[in-house]
Design a protein around this motif. Sequence first.
Motif, PDB file in Angstrom:
ATOM      1  N   THR A 162       0.801  -1.220   0.000  1.00  0.00           N
ATOM      2  CA  THR A 162       0.000   0.000   0.000  1.00  0.00           C
ATOM      3  C   THR A 162       0.835   1.273   0.000  1.00  0.00           C
ATOM      4  OG1 THR A 162      -0.162   0.075   2.426  1.00  0.00           O
ATOM      5  CG2 THR A 162      -1.867  -1.164   1.239  1.00  0.00           C
ATOM      6  N   ILE A 163       2.138   1.201   0.298  1.00  0.00           N
ATOM      7  CA  ILE A 163       2.935   2.415   0.439  1.00  0.00           C
ATOM      8  C   ILE A 163       3.896   2.662  -0.726  1.00  0.00           C
ATOM      9  CG2 ILE A 163       2.845   2.271   2.953  1.00  0.00           C
ATOM     10  CD1 ILE A 163       5.756   1.266   2.867  1.00  0.00           C
ATOM     11  N   LEU A 164       3.920   1.781  -1.707  1.00  0.00           N
ATOM     12  CA  LEU A 164       4.931   1.898  -2.751  1.00  0.00           C
ATOM     13  C   LEU A 164       4.454   2.690  -3.969  1.00  0.00           C
ATOM     14  CD1 LEU A 164       6.430  -1.687  -2.592  1.00  0.00           C
ATOM     15  CD2 LEU A 164       7.347   0.416  -1.604  1.00  0.00           C
ATOM     16  N   PHE A 165       3.409   2.224  -4.622  1.00  0.00           N
ATOM     17  CA  PHE A 165       2.944   2.836  -5.865  1.00  0.00           C
ATOM     18  C   PHE A 165       1.727   3.733  -5.638  1.00  0.00           C
ATOM     19  CE2 PHE A 165       5.350  -0.634  -7.748  1.00  0.00           C
ATOM     20  CZ  PHE A 165       5.838  -0.071  -8.925  1.00  0.00           C
ATOM     21  N   ASP A 166       1.560   4.700  -6.549  1.00  0.00           N
ATOM     22  CA  ASP A 166       0.322   5.464  -6.635  1.00  0.00           C
ATOM     23  C   ASP A 166      -0.590   4.701  -7.595  1.00  0.00           C
ATOM     24  OD1 ASP A 166      -1.774   7.147  -7.143  1.00  0.00           O
ATOM     25  OD2 ASP A 166      -0.550   8.886  -7.673  1.00  0.00           O
TER      26      ASP A 166
END
Length: 215
Positions: free
Chosen positions: A148-152
């Motif tokens: 959840t924190i890597l890609f937009d």
Amino acid sequence: TNFLSIILPASLAATTCTALSVKAPNNSISNHSSRRSWIVKNIVSASSAILSLDYVSNPPTAVADVDLRQYSALAPLGKPTSTGKKLTGLTLSELASRLSHDLVEGSTGQGGYFISGDISTQIFRDDCKFIDPTNSVSSLSRYQKALTILFDPDQSYVQLLKPLEIDDSEKEITARIRSGGILRLPWSPRISSYESTIKYTIDENGLIESQIQEW
């Protein structure tokens, strides 16, 4: 604090207070020039798992070409937790159908789960082992938080390159995907397209017990 070493192909890596130029995996789809993307050290709060950065307003010029697989981002994502009730007894065909949807659109339509974390937790064991060429993580909850924190997800994508393959004798499902997009970093680095193969192994209850990704 429990630390999880996270790495995704051609996505995000860590090096102390330094930005690097990174080559994408060899099987990436692009012209013959090297693919480059910015990487920075990123730290996730143990209580909120929200990305924070050691960021400089004007990132320095790339200093070296590196193999992305040599780097990882360390994030304190907490202890493994239960992800709720499980949906047992599905056939391999039913699982393949769910996975096809999750890979491209996500369980609830938030984007393919590799770029959003929007994964159908009901069909994975909580102690499912997630393996890629650099890491092995035996926790569905921690793996989901990492994604959840890597890609937009609004500016990233996952494409299914062909229908999922089912091996009834081995109780395995195999997928081939292409991914790319924008990282959740202040200067929005773009990750060029890359391909990977994912093999899912199913246990006696019809739950996914391992996910092995190769690129």
